[in-house]
Motif scaffolding. Structure first.
Motif, PDB file in Angstrom:
ATOM      1  N   ASP A   1      -0.225  32.015  44.283  1.00  0.00           N
ATOM      2  CA  ASP A   1       0.383  31.681  45.572  1.00  0.00           C
ATOM      3  C   ASP A   1       1.590  30.756  45.464  1.00  0.00           C
ATOM      4  O   ASP A   1       2.357  30.633  46.422  1.00  0.00           O
TER       5      ASP A   1
ATOM      6  N   LYS B   1       4.998  35.599  40.275  1.00  0.00           N
ATOM      7  CA  LYS B   1       4.770  37.030  40.539  1.00  0.00           C
ATOM      8  C   LYS B   1       3.975  37.662  39.390  1.00  0.00           C
ATOM      9  O   LYS B   1       3.035  38.424  39.616  1.00  0.00           O
ATOM     10  N   LYS B   2       4.350  37.341  38.187  1.00  0.00           N
ATOM     11  CA  LYS B   2       3.699  37.903  36.997  1.00  0.00           C
ATOM     12  C   LYS B   2       2.198  37.622  36.970  1.00  0.00           C
ATOM     13  O   LYS B   2       1.407  38.460  36.557  1.00  0.00           O
ATOM     14  N   ASN B   3       1.806  36.432  37.430  1.00  0.00           N
ATOM     15  CA  ASN B   3       0.405  36.019  37.384  1.00  0.00           C
ATOM     16  C   ASN B   3      -0.307  36.119  38.731  1.00  0.00           C
ATOM     17  O   ASN B   3      -1.448  35.693  38.851  1.00  0.00           O
ATOM     18  N   ASN B   4       0.401  36.643  39.726  1.00  0.00           N
ATOM     19  CA  ASN B   4      -0.181  36.895  41.051  1.00  0.00           C
ATOM     20  C   ASN B   4      -0.837  35.640  41.637  1.00  0.00           C
ATOM     21  O   ASN B   4      -2.001  35.657  42.034  1.00  0.00           O
TER      22      ASN B   4
END
Length: 167
Positions: A91, A86-89
């Motif tokens: 998949d 989530k932090k690094n967006n």
């Protein structure tokens, strides 16, 4: 137990060598844009390696411990690394470890990711061993585990390379 399995389970390398070996394995597995983040140390933003495959972006988390760990400690490490998705967006996550995981252990880790609809790929001890002992993995094994190629290994490697050449 093969020499490859032994050296993976009893890891004596540092995180730099583990991350570089895992990056080489990802390249061997046809991941693209394989980008180690900070293998020489320093903050990596909860991602050891970034890479792409089939239109998806992944972060790879590398966990190579010098001794066998409990599943609880492996799961804790995975959960910490998973926060990077989530932090690094990205998949999904690729979790690469020298630890042995049972099928139910792998499912438990994958369930953490799939609850958020994230992709999860796990390369554990046996999967990594198999890749390193395969014809295409032999140079990676030699480079990072210092296991010399037998005559049979060399024949297998060159035979596989011959098959990859355009005809």
């Amino acid at each position: 137990m093969t020499e490859t399995e032994y050296k993976l389970l009893n890891w004596r390398g540092d995180s730099l060598n583990a991350e570089r070996m895992c990056a080489d394995i990802l390249i061997m597995q046809d991941f693209e844009s394989v980008d180690p983040q900070s293998p020489l140390g320093g903050p990596d933003g909860t991602k050891d390696i970034l890479c792409k495959k089939s239109g998806r972006t992944y972060l790879a988390a590398v966990f190579f411990a010098p001794l066998p760990k409990t599943f609880r400690s492996i799961k804790n490490k995975f959960q910490g690394d998973y926060k990077g998705v989530k932090k690094n967006n990205v998949d999904g996550i690729i979790f690469m470890t020298n630890q042995k995981l049972t099928p139910s252990n792998k499912k438990a880790l994958q369930a953490i990711a799939t609850k958020d609809s994230a992709n999860c790929i796990i390369y554990e001890n046996e999967a990594i061993r198999g890749l390193l002992d395969s014809a295409l993995g032999l140079p990676i094994r030699l480079s990072h585990l210092k296991i010399k190629l037998s005559e049979e290994d060399q024949i297998s490697f060159f035979s596989k390379q011959q098959n990859r050449l355009p005809q």
